[in-house]
Design a protein around this motif. Structure first.
Motif, PDB file in Angstrom:
ATOM      1  N   ARG A  48       0.822  -1.224   0.000  1.00  0.00           N
ATOM      2  CA  ARG A  48       0.000   0.000   0.000  1.00  0.00           C
ATOM      3  C   ARG A  48       0.851   1.267   0.000  1.00  0.00           C
ATOM      4  NH1 ARG A  48      -4.787   0.771  -1.610  1.00  0.00           N
ATOM      5  NH2 ARG A  48      -4.949   2.517  -0.161  1.00  0.00           N
ATOM      6  N   ARG A 106      -3.375   6.318  -2.799  1.00  0.00           N
ATOM      7  CA  ARG A 106      -4.269   6.087  -1.664  1.00  0.00           C
ATOM      8  C   ARG A 106      -5.629   5.560  -2.106  1.00  0.00           C
ATOM      9  NH1 ARG A 106      -4.103   7.815   3.533  1.00  0.00           N
ATOM     10  NH2 ARG A 106      -2.210   8.988   3.048  1.00  0.00           N
ATOM     11  N   GLU A 107      -6.094   5.973  -3.305  1.00  0.00           N
ATOM     12  CA  GLU A 107      -7.423   5.569  -3.764  1.00  0.00           C
ATOM     13  C   GLU A 107      -7.430   4.202  -4.446  1.00  0.00           C
ATOM     14  OE1 GLU A 107      -5.441   8.109  -6.903  1.00  0.00           O
ATOM     15  OE2 GLU A 107      -5.771   8.182  -4.720  1.00  0.00           O
TER      16      GLU A 107
END
Length: 475
Positions: free
Chosen positions: A365, A370-371
């Motif tokens: 991640r 972030r999306e």
């Protein structure tokens, strides 16, 4: 999620528990055949009286109590109650037939029904007792509820919930009763194969029967005080290892093997099991270097690594004489355990795989927007967030129980490594002992190990829910 806001219905729990009691009573009638064969007539009479009395009481309660469908919380309660209750019933003939104190008999019965294999029994017990505890492991291995589902409980919502609590995997057949039958058939076939290879390998008939029952169930009870070391040569320990491995793999693999002989290699749990086993063997061999001959060290390393990882608990060496490094490796393997959907204990390989995937996902991640959507997957299956929460909760509670139990042993003067080893063996339902477990052990420590064995077999959460006040009383 909020089902426990309403308390359980005790009469419904008792209704289905009475069916399981009848099954437990029938289970107690099997050892009397062995007792009659060996001329232990008083023991046969004990099993007859107790078994028939329990069946009658279960039948009486079943007829008197009203019908009702189980909710998930009731199914959890039954899963938490049946193992200690079956152990309690089995402890009665144990103590009457051997003269053991009831606490020791209950310890032995819990060790049997949870497929652990830790023992406090005297060395002078007869063949009926040796068979009875191996038989208890065999029944506990497949799961008492699975056997009862196949015979007594009709298909429906209650049967589905009882199956799901005891075996959370996807059913092998459209109905859970049909799935229970398939699982029992596979279990019986594996047991028969184990008996045949052990008997053909030179093990006496009675010993082969008992070891087949306790090996496929990954239980570990042996007819010999020295466990597998009581048999000379390498052939019988090798065959015992094969029998243990048959029980430590996911049972859903076996129907697939009929269609595709290589299907086992596509199973992610099987592949990780081999990885953990190889690592364990190499580390054990390294810790034994210079303390044994290379041949003896390799033999010990292979057998004990598979015994610990499969949670069978047989041994070819006195565990207490092993170096601290060897005991540390065995402890780690006992934590891992076998496959989900097998008779093995421990944290289980699938749970560890998912946790490793979570760790990998956390790192990944950091390199993604972030999306970005990054579902957690094991092979092609998406793992739901609720399952991750359940696994994290289970591992946390498992670790907490391990720490608290080990601390109690340390307060009694045992070293840190030996305390962790003994508790890990009980909590992982393994049965290896570094020498702490014995009839002379303080009653408190016997109680701790009894609780650990039950928590390891029931897998903690159902037993905690049983003790949760809101389970019984509406706040």
């Amino acid at each position: 999620m909020y089902e426990l806001v309403s308390p359980v219905k005790p009469l419904v729990v008792l209704k289905y528990l009475s069916v399981l009691v009848m099954g437990a009573g029938a289970m107690l009638l099997v050892p009397l055949i062995v007792a009659l064969y060996f001329g232990e007539y008083s023991i046969a009479g004990t099993y007859t009286v107790i078994g028939t009395s329990i069946i009658f009481l279960g039948y009486l309660f079943h007829r008197l109590l009203p019908d009702g469908e189980l909710e998930w919380k009731e199914a959890l309660i039954i899963a938490a109650i049946i193992f200690p209750f079956a152990a309690f019933l089995s402890a009665i003939p144990f103590t009457l037939s051997t003269g053991m104190p009831f606490l020791d008999a209950f310890f032995e019965a819990v060790s049997g029904v949870t497929t652990t294999g830790l023992s406090v029994a005297p060395a002078t017990v007869g063949p009926a007792f040796l068979f009875a505890r191996s038989w208890l492991q065999w029944v506990g291995g497949i799961g008492i509820i699975i056997i009862i589902l196949m015979v007594f409980i009709p298909p429906g919502t209650s049967a589905h919930r009882l199956y799901a609590i005891n075996s959370p995997e996807t059913p092998l057949r459209p109905g859970v009763t049909a799935t229970a039958k398939v699982l029992v058939q596979i279990y019986c076939l594996l047991t028969a194969i184990s008996f045949i290879i052990l008997f053909a390998g030179g093990m006496p008939l009675f010993d082969a029967v008992c070891h087949a029952l306790s090996a496929v169930s990954t239980g570990g009870f042996s007819t010999q005080p020295e466990s597998a070391a009581g048999f000379s040569g390498l052939t019988i320990p090798f065959l015992i290892t094969l029998s243990c491995l048959m029980g430590a793999f996911n049972f859903s693999l076996y129907p697939r093997l009929i269609e595709n002989k290589l299907a086992i290699f596509s199973d992610i749990q099987f592949r990780y099991f081999l990885v953990f086993a190889v690592i364990g063997i190499l580390l054990l061999f390294f810790t034994l270097a210079g303390k044994t001959t290379p041949t003896e060290g390799l033999s010990i390393s292979v057998f004990q690594a598979f015994s610990a990882l499969s949670t069978a608990g047989f041994s070819t060496v006195d565990i207490g004489t092993l170096p601290d490094g060897s005991k540390a490796v065995l402890t780690a393997l006992m934590w891992v355990g076998g496959s989900v959907g097998s008779t093995a204990g421990g944290i289980k390989i699938l749970r560890l795989i998912i946790l490793l995937k979570v760790v990998h996902l956390v790192f990944i991640r950091y390199f993604l927007p972030r999306e970005a959507l990054t579902p957690l997957k094991v092979k092609d299956e998406v793992i739901e967030t609720e399952m991750v929460y359940n696994i994290l909760t289970f591992v946390f509670l498992y670790s907490l129980v391990l720490i608290v139990s080990s601390f109690i042993f340390m307060l009694h003067g045992f070293s840190l490594d030996n305390s962790i080893f003994e508790v890990s063996s009980a909590l992982g339902t393994v049965g290896l002992s570094c020498g702490i477990t014995s009839a002379a052990m303080p009653a408190l420590l016997k109680g701790v190990l009894i609780i650990d064995m039950l928590l390891g077999r029931i897998e903690i959460i159902p037993l905690f829910i049983l003790l949760f006040p809101r389970t019984w009383v509406k706040r």
